[in-house]
Design a protein around this motif. Structure first.
Motif, mmCIF file in Angstrom:
data_model
loop_
_atom_site.group_PDB
_atom_site.id
_atom_site.type_symbol
_atom_site.label_atom_id
_atom_site.label_comp_id
_atom_site.label_asym_id
_atom_site.label_seq_id
_atom_site.Cartn_x
_atom_site.Cartn_y
_atom_site.Cartn_z
ATOM 1 N N MET A 193 -9.317 134.191 57.749
ATOM 2 C CA MET A 193 -8.039 135.226 56.706
ATOM 3 C C MET A 193 -9.031 136.819 57.568
ATOM 4 S SD MET A 193 -6.483 135.336 54.296
ATOM 5 C CE MET A 193 -5.725 137.076 53.020
ATOM 6 N N SER A 194 -9.615 135.984 58.385
ATOM 7 C CA SER A 194 -9.811 138.020 58.611
ATOM 8 C C SER A 194 -9.058 138.553 59.507
ATOM 9 C CB SER A 194 -10.809 137.861 59.323
ATOM 10 O OG SER A 194 -11.421 137.478 60.514
ATOM 11 N N ASP A 195 -8.044 137.644 60.257
ATOM 12 C CA ASP A 195 -6.571 138.072 61.265
ATOM 13 C C ASP A 195 -6.260 139.012 59.881
ATOM 14 O OD1 ASP A 195 -8.109 137.501 63.239
ATOM 15 O OD2 ASP A 195 -6.471 135.746 63.884
ATOM 16 N N ALA A 196 -5.841 138.427 59.190
ATOM 17 C CA ALA A 196 -5.094 139.170 57.725
ATOM 18 C C ALA A 196 -5.328 140.125 57.188
ATOM 19 C CB ALA A 196 -4.601 137.444 56.921
ATOM 20 N N PHE A 244 1.986 132.155 43.662
ATOM 21 C CA PHE A 244 3.240 132.821 44.412
ATOM 22 C C PHE A 244 1.902 133.050 46.038
ATOM 23 C CE2 PHE A 244 1.958 137.824 45.076
ATOM 24 C CZ PHE A 244 2.948 138.180 45.242
ATOM 25 N N SER A 245 3.229 133.315 46.801
ATOM 26 C CA SER A 245 3.164 132.972 47.882
ATOM 27 C C SER A 245 3.521 134.711 48.832
ATOM 28 C CB SER A 245 3.980 131.548 48.485
ATOM 29 O OG SER A 245 5.160 132.022 49.293
ATOM 30 N N ILE A 246 2.939 134.977 49.950
ATOM 31 C CA ILE A 246 3.411 135.951 50.615
ATOM 32 C C ILE A 246 3.234 135.779 52.381
ATOM 33 C CG2 ILE A 246 0.658 136.151 50.741
ATOM 34 C CD1 ILE A 246 1.875 139.492 50.688
ATOM 35 N N THR A 247 4.191 135.237 53.071
ATOM 36 C CA THR A 247 4.285 135.843 54.663
ATOM 37 C C THR A 247 3.849 136.690 55.227
ATOM 38 O OG1 THR A 247 5.751 133.503 53.826
ATOM 39 C CG2 THR A 247 5.870 134.758 56.581
ATOM 40 N N LEU A 248 2.640 136.566 56.071
ATOM 41 C CA LEU A 248 2.801 137.571 57.025
ATOM 42 C C LEU A 248 2.596 137.352 58.155
ATOM 43 C CD1 LEU A 248 -1.275 138.309 55.250
ATOM 44 C CD2 LEU A 248 0.758 139.781 54.329
ATOM 45 N N LYS A 249 3.309 138.649 59.250
ATOM 46 C CA LYS A 249 3.508 138.617 60.288
ATOM 47 C C LYS A 249 2.165 138.769 61.348
ATOM 48 C CE LYS A 249 6.413 140.565 64.309
ATOM 49 N NZ LYS A 249 6.268 138.818 65.131
ATOM 50 N N LEU A 250 1.233 137.873 61.916
ATOM 51 C CA LEU A 250 0.141 138.135 62.462
ATOM 52 C C LEU A 250 0.509 138.578 64.490
ATOM 53 C CD1 LEU A 250 -2.318 135.852 60.462
ATOM 54 C CD2 LEU A 250 -1.707 138.234 59.897
ATOM 55 N N PRO A 251 0.020 138.544 65.694
ATOM 56 C CA PRO A 251 -0.252 139.124 66.917
ATOM 57 C C PRO A 251 -0.157 137.155 66.938
ATOM 58 C CG PRO A 251 -1.803 140.254 66.151
ATOM 59 C CD PRO A 251 -1.647 139.510 64.940
ATOM 60 N N SER A 252 -0.352 136.708 66.047
ATOM 61 C CA SER A 252 -0.369 134.859 67.309
ATOM 62 C C SER A 252 0.737 134.117 66.159
ATOM 63 C CB SER A 252 -1.966 134.353 66.644
ATOM 64 O OG SER A 252 -1.762 134.044 65.088
#
Length: 121
Positions: free
Chosen positions: A1-4, A71-79
């Motif tokens: 979770m730290s990347d997000a 409830f969901s959320i989709t995040l764009k990460l570098p990976s």
């Protein structure tokens, strides 16, 4: 979770009072989904995600389930993309509670949908 760079808030009472430092922190944004008021016995509260800036949201979805709040959320990460699902199932004996079998059936449907997205969750 730290990347997000985020925190999951499992259950909360939303307030728009800027002095509520538990929810409103500088450099963070709160994305929330209130409890579905159409469900008998369901009132107040909801689910939320507190995200550290900067972030890129791909999607946010709330699920109208009878046994829990989801409830969901989709995040764009570098990976790649990461979808985070927040759930709250009320305690047995409350007017909003459903049998465990109903919860498991609904959860399996949500998990199947999320797992078909083709990225981490």
């Amino acid at each position: 979770m730290s990347d997000a760079g985020g925190t999951i808030i499992i259950r909360f009472q939303r307030t728009d009072d800027p002095k509520n430092t538990l929810l409103w922190q500088p450099g963070f944004d709160l994305f929330s989904c209130p409890r579905d008021s159409r469900i008998p016995g369901a009132k107040g509260g909801g689910l939320g995600f507190l995200l550290k800036k900067p972030y890129t949201i791909v999607t946010m979805d709330s699920y109208k389930l009878s046994s829990c709040d989801a409830f969901s959320i989709t995040l764009k990460l570098p990976s790649g993309n990461l979808t985070i699902l927040g759930l709250y199932r009320p305690p047995a004996g409350t007017t909003y509670a459903q049998p465990f079998s109903v919860f498991m059936s609904e959860f399996e449907n949500v998990a199947a949908k999320l797992s078909s997205l083709g990225h981490q969750f």
